[in-house]
Design an enzyme around this catalytic site. Structure first.
Site, PDB file in Angstrom:
ATOM      1  N   THR A 131       0.822  -1.205   0.000  1.00  0.00           N
ATOM      2  CA  THR A 131       0.000   0.000   0.000  1.00  0.00           C
ATOM      3  C   THR A 131       0.863   1.266   0.000  1.00  0.00           C
ATOM      4  O   THR A 131       2.001   1.248   0.481  1.00  0.00           O
ATOM      5  CB  THR A 131      -0.902   0.006   1.263  1.00  0.00           C
ATOM      6  OG1 THR A 131      -1.532   1.278   1.386  1.00  0.00           O
ATOM      7  CG2 THR A 131      -0.103  -0.248   2.534  1.00  0.00           C
ATOM      8  N   ASP A 132       0.275   2.361  -0.473  1.00  0.00           N
ATOM      9  CA  ASP A 132       0.984   3.646  -0.418  1.00  0.00           C
ATOM     10  C   ASP A 132       1.098   4.171   1.014  1.00  0.00           C
ATOM     11  O   ASP A 132       1.896   5.061   1.306  1.00  0.00           O
ATOM     12  CB  ASP A 132       0.303   4.696  -1.320  1.00  0.00           C
ATOM     13  CG  ASP A 132      -1.143   4.988  -0.944  1.00  0.00           C
ATOM     14  OD1 ASP A 132      -1.668   4.346  -0.012  1.00  0.00           O
ATOM     15  OD2 ASP A 132      -1.754   5.858  -1.599  1.00  0.00           O
TER      16      ASP A 132
HETATM   17  P1  NAD Z   1      -9.790  -7.175   2.048  1.00  0.00           P
HETATM   18  O1  NAD Z   1      -9.804  -6.903   3.515  1.00  0.00           O
HETATM   19  O2  NAD Z   1     -10.986  -6.879   1.233  1.00  0.00           O
HETATM   20  O3  NAD Z   1      -9.464  -8.725   1.802  1.00  0.00           O
HETATM   21  C1  NAD Z   1      -8.473  -9.400   2.509  1.00  0.00           C
HETATM   22  C2  NAD Z   1      -8.635 -10.895   2.225  1.00  0.00           C
HETATM   23  O4  NAD Z   1      -7.598 -11.584   2.933  1.00  0.00           O
HETATM   24  C3  NAD Z   1      -9.963 -11.473   2.700  1.00  0.00           C
HETATM   25  O5  NAD Z   1     -10.493 -12.337   1.726  1.00  0.00           O
HETATM   26  C4  NAD Z   1      -9.582 -12.248   3.961  1.00  0.00           C
HETATM   27  O6  NAD Z   1     -10.435 -13.340   4.217  1.00  0.00           O
HETATM   28  C5  NAD Z   1      -8.178 -12.696   3.622  1.00  0.00           C
HETATM   29  N1  NAD Z   1      -7.365 -12.950   4.816  1.00  0.00           N
HETATM   30  C6  NAD Z   1      -7.244 -12.143   5.913  1.00  0.00           C
HETATM   31  N2  NAD Z   1      -6.457 -12.727   6.819  1.00  0.00           N
HETATM   32  C7  NAD Z   1      -6.070 -13.927   6.286  1.00  0.00           C
HETATM   33  C8  NAD Z   1      -5.247 -14.989   6.759  1.00  0.00           C
HETATM   34  N3  NAD Z   1      -4.670 -14.944   7.966  1.00  0.00           N
HETATM   35  N4  NAD Z   1      -5.061 -16.064   5.958  1.00  0.00           N
HETATM   36  C9  NAD Z   1      -5.664 -16.125   4.735  1.00  0.00           C
HETATM   37  N5  NAD Z   1      -6.459 -15.158   4.253  1.00  0.00           N
HETATM   38  C10 NAD Z   1      -6.658 -14.074   5.014  1.00  0.00           C
HETATM   39  O7  NAD Z   1      -8.505  -6.447   1.506  1.00  0.00           O
HETATM   40  P2  NAD Z   1      -8.270  -5.658   0.125  1.00  0.00           P
HETATM   41  O8  NAD Z   1      -8.761  -4.292   0.272  1.00  0.00           O
HETATM   42  O9  NAD Z   1      -8.751  -6.508  -0.977  1.00  0.00           O
HETATM   43  O10 NAD Z   1      -6.673  -5.604   0.114  1.00  0.00           O
HETATM   44  C11 NAD Z   1      -5.924  -6.691  -0.435  1.00  0.00           C
HETATM   45  C12 NAD Z   1      -4.445  -6.367  -0.312  1.00  0.00           C
HETATM   46  O11 NAD Z   1      -4.155  -5.171  -1.029  1.00  0.00           O
HETATM   47  C13 NAD Z   1      -3.968  -6.131   1.114  1.00  0.00           C
HETATM   48  O12 NAD Z   1      -2.681  -6.662   1.239  1.00  0.00           O
HETATM   49  C14 NAD Z   1      -3.942  -4.613   1.244  1.00  0.00           C
HETATM   50  O13 NAD Z   1      -2.979  -4.218   2.186  1.00  0.00           O
HETATM   51  C15 NAD Z   1      -3.550  -4.216  -0.160  1.00  0.00           C
HETATM   52  N6  NAD Z   1      -4.005  -2.881  -0.600  1.00  0.00           N
HETATM   53  C16 NAD Z   1      -5.314  -2.519  -0.473  1.00  0.00           C
HETATM   54  C17 NAD Z   1      -5.735  -1.289  -0.959  1.00  0.00           C
HETATM   55  C18 NAD Z   1      -7.184  -0.841  -0.868  1.00  0.00           C
HETATM   56  O14 NAD Z   1      -7.480   0.310  -1.197  1.00  0.00           O
HETATM   57  N7  NAD Z   1      -8.117  -1.685  -0.463  1.00  0.00           N
HETATM   58  C19 NAD Z   1      -4.819  -0.424  -1.554  1.00  0.00           C
HETATM   59  C20 NAD Z   1      -3.479  -0.829  -1.642  1.00  0.00           C
HETATM   60  C21 NAD Z   1      -3.088  -2.069  -1.184  1.00  0.00           C
HETATM   61  O1  DAU Z   2      -4.152   4.046   0.447  1.00  0.00           O
HETATM   62  C1  DAU Z   2      -4.374   2.672   0.366  1.00  0.00           C
HETATM   63  C2  DAU Z   2      -5.208   2.225   1.534  1.00  0.00           C
HETATM   64  O2  DAU Z   2      -6.513   2.733   1.334  1.00  0.00           O
HETATM   65  C3  DAU Z   2      -5.227   0.693   1.707  1.00  0.00           C
HETATM   66  O3  DAU Z   2      -3.949   0.235   1.994  1.00  0.00           O
HETATM   67  C4  DAU Z   2      -6.197   0.296   2.817  1.00  0.00           C
HETATM   68  O4  DAU Z   2      -6.293  -1.107   2.892  1.00  0.00           O
HETATM   69  C5  DAU Z   2      -7.562   0.875   2.503  1.00  0.00           C
HETATM   70  O5  DAU Z   2      -8.451   0.578   3.561  1.00  0.00           O
HETATM   71  C6  DAU Z   2      -7.481   2.394   2.301  1.00  0.00           C
HETATM   72  O6  DAU Z   2      -7.187   3.065   3.547  1.00  0.00           O
HETATM   73  P1  DAU Z   2      -7.950   4.427   3.970  1.00  0.00           P
HETATM   74  O7  DAU Z   2      -7.859   4.546   5.427  1.00  0.00           O
HETATM   75  O8  DAU Z   2      -7.495   5.567   3.138  1.00  0.00           O
HETATM   76  O9  DAU Z   2      -9.451   4.031   3.488  1.00  0.00           O
HETATM   77  P2  DAU Z   2     -10.887   4.264   4.173  1.00  0.00           P
HETATM   78  O10 DAU Z   2     -11.894   3.888   3.141  1.00  0.00           O
HETATM   79  O11 DAU Z   2     -10.975   3.631   5.498  1.00  0.00           O
HETATM   80  O12 DAU Z   2     -10.928   5.836   4.351  1.00  0.00           O
HETATM   81  C7  DAU Z   2     -10.777   6.733   3.264  1.00  0.00           C
HETATM   82  C8  DAU Z   2     -10.799   8.142   3.825  1.00  0.00           C
HETATM   83  O13 DAU Z   2     -12.127   8.416   4.302  1.00  0.00           O
HETATM   84  C9  DAU Z   2      -9.876   8.352   5.002  1.00  0.00           C
HETATM   85  O14 DAU Z   2      -9.356   9.677   4.958  1.00  0.00           O
HETATM   86  C10 DAU Z   2     -10.780   8.203   6.228  1.00  0.00           C
HETATM   87  C11 DAU Z   2     -12.116   8.725   5.716  1.00  0.00           C
HETATM   88  N1  DAU Z   2     -13.318   8.101   6.314  1.00  0.00           N
HETATM   89  C12 DAU Z   2     -13.391   6.739   6.333  1.00  0.00           C
HETATM   90  C13 DAU Z   2     -14.500   6.116   6.866  1.00  0.00           C
HETATM   91  C14 DAU Z   2     -14.577   4.606   6.928  1.00  0.00           C
HETATM   92  C15 DAU Z   2     -14.357   8.890   6.774  1.00  0.00           C
HETATM   93  O15 DAU Z   2     -14.296  10.139   6.719  1.00  0.00           O
HETATM   94  N2  DAU Z   2     -15.456   8.276   7.290  1.00  0.00           N
HETATM   95  C16 DAU Z   2     -15.567   6.908   7.377  1.00  0.00           C
HETATM   96  O16 DAU Z   2     -16.598   6.411   7.893  1.00  0.00           O
END
Ligand code: NAD
Ligand code: DAU
Length: 353
Positions: A131-132
């Site tokens: 992640t960033d």
């Molecule tokens: P998510 O929470 O939607 O999914 C995570 C998945 O991992 C789930 O299916 C969960 O069941 C599985 N998991 C959790 N713990 C586990 C374990 N111990 N063993 C096996 N499986 C397990 O997450 P996401 O948003 O899809 O993120 C996926 C990856 O990308 C993560 O590594 C996250 O850090 C990274 N990432 C996410 C974002 C974002 O915006 N969501 C951005 C950049 C990087």
């Molecule tokens: O930047 C990459 C990351 O983005 C990933 O690595 C993480 O897994 C992913 O969850 C996400 O993190 P953020 O904390 O940025 O995402 P979130 O959707 O939780 O929040 C986005 C922004 O909105 C953040 O500034 C917090 C704010 N927020 C979030 C929630 C859940 C609110 O204002 N209200 C809320 O209820």
């Protein structure tokens, strides 16, 4: 023939990556290892679950015996590692869960890769998805580059930063062939409704308050999840071993502006009076240690590998809203007991309203 272990494939991003690889590479075998936490949902993969080149294994990446067995029995050639605890707010409430999955789990996978592949590392790749947030928080100016020093500020980002360091340390120490990518905020279909955008969509639909932390001035850089999955394909196939690629959409929005945009899109789609949904916006207590701004410079992956994002936020968000409105069954199923109790603890002030 490649036999790729994709971890966390039942989650949000993982399911898009699994679908892309299973459909595009019919001569690869894709093995999806996922323990199915609250965030993992096999419904995300219903359309491909019967395909011959796909196999699901329910299991924990921290279970070293299981992971070693899978590497041997499935003759794993490559790993794309996405399994993680991913929600910042949950990491503030329960950091140890993040240490276990994100650090111990990653090290268990690295150990299995080294011990299985050590006689010949050629033709193997351990690709770690990060992640960033590991780079910390920006002020109004500048971008995260691949060379930006790490400065994680939440338990989530500290655990991801630690896992990134372990991956690079294994490359240095054991010569494990690795790749990494660090991506900005993803949005799109199948995202669990604890994250900002699906939470807003779900609450607007149900006429519930839209919690905005602090003044809503924090900035995130948004990328459509399918574009991230495509970037992962580019890095896996074209990326250079040992290198890191930043992935982002050059698509920065303040939280309050994105909230208004979702309201505007949904007023139209739900036939609501203009401004109707925006009345639900409610400012709540800020997230502890809330990072101010993330912004990715993705020039490297664009220039060196030829990847580029296909959608800007307005278009991607409109498609995302359509998906959530059409898939009400999916939403009902994922909003389980765990999420209800998490939501009431996280948004105590809203529950009293
Ligand atoms: P998510 O929470 O939607 O999914 C995570 C998945 O991992 C789930 O299916 C969960 O069941 C599985 N998991 C959790 N713990 C586990 C374990 N111990 N063993 C096996 N499986 C397990 O997450 P996401 O948003 O899809 O993120 C996926 C990856 O990308 C993560 O590594 C996250 O850090 C990274 N990432 C996410 C974002 C974002 O915006 N969501 C951005 C950049 C990087
Ligand atoms: O930047 C990459 C990351 O983005 C990933 O690595 C993480 O897994 C992913 O969850 C996400 O993190 P953020 O904390 O940025 O995402 P979130 O959707 O939780 O929040 C986005 C922004 O909105 C953040 O500034 C917090 C704010 N927020 C979030 C929630 C859940 C609110 O204002 N209200 C809320 O209820």
């Amino acid at each position: 023939m490649r036999r790729i272990l994709i971890t966390g494939g039942a989650g949000f991003i993982g399911s898009h990556v699994v679908r892309l690889f299973v459909k595009k590479y019919l001569d690869f075998k894709i093995i999806n290892l996922d323990v199915l936490t609250y965030a993992g949902n096999l419904e995300n993969l219903q359309d491909i679950e019967g395909m011959d080149n796909y196999k699901f294994i329910k299991g924990d990446i921290c279970d070293e015996q299981l992971v070693n067995r899978i590497f041997k029995e499935e003759e794993i050639t490559d790993v794309i590692h996405l399994a993680a605890e991913s929600h910042v707010d949950r990491s503030i409430k329960n950091p140890m869960r993040f240490v276990k999955t994100n650090i111990f789990g990653t090290v268990a996978l690295l150990n299995a890769a080294v011990s299985t592949w050590k006689d010949n590392f050629e033709n193997h790749t351990f690709y770690h998805i990060s992640t960033d947030e590991v780079y910390g928080s920006l002020t109004d100016e500048g971008y995260f580059l691949e060379t930006t020093p790490y400065d994680p500020k939440s338990p989530y980002s500290a655990s991801k930063a630690s896992s990134d360091h372990f991956v690079r340390a294994y490359a240095n120490t054991y010569k494990l062939p690795i790749k990494l990518s660090n991506c900005s905020n993803n949005y799109g279909p199948n995202q669990f409704p604890e994250k900002l955008l699906p939470l807003m969509i779900n609450n607007i639909k149900n006429n519930k308050p839209l919690p905005i932390y602090g003044k809503g001035e924090n900035i995130r850089d948004w990328l459509y999840v399918v574009d991230h999955a495509k970037a992962i394909d580019y890095v896996f196939h074209k990326g250079i071993l040992g290198e890191t690629y930043n992935i982002g959409g050059f698509n920065e929005w303040r939280n309050i502006d994105i909230a208004h945009l979702v309201c505007k899109i949904m007023d139209k789609k739900l036939d609501r009076k203009k401004g109707g949904s925006a009345k639900l916006i409610t400012f709540v207590e800020d997230r502890a240690g809330h990072d101010f701004r993330y912004a990715i410079d993705s020039s490297k992956i664009m220039n060196k590998l030829g990847w580029k994002p296909s959608l800007q936020l307005e278009e991607g968000l409109s498609r995302t809203v359509d998906w959530y409105l059409e898939n009400t069954g999916w939403l009902t199923n994922v909003i389980s007991g765990d999420y209800k109790s998490y939501y009431s603890k996280q948004y105590i002030s809203l529950q009293r309203n």
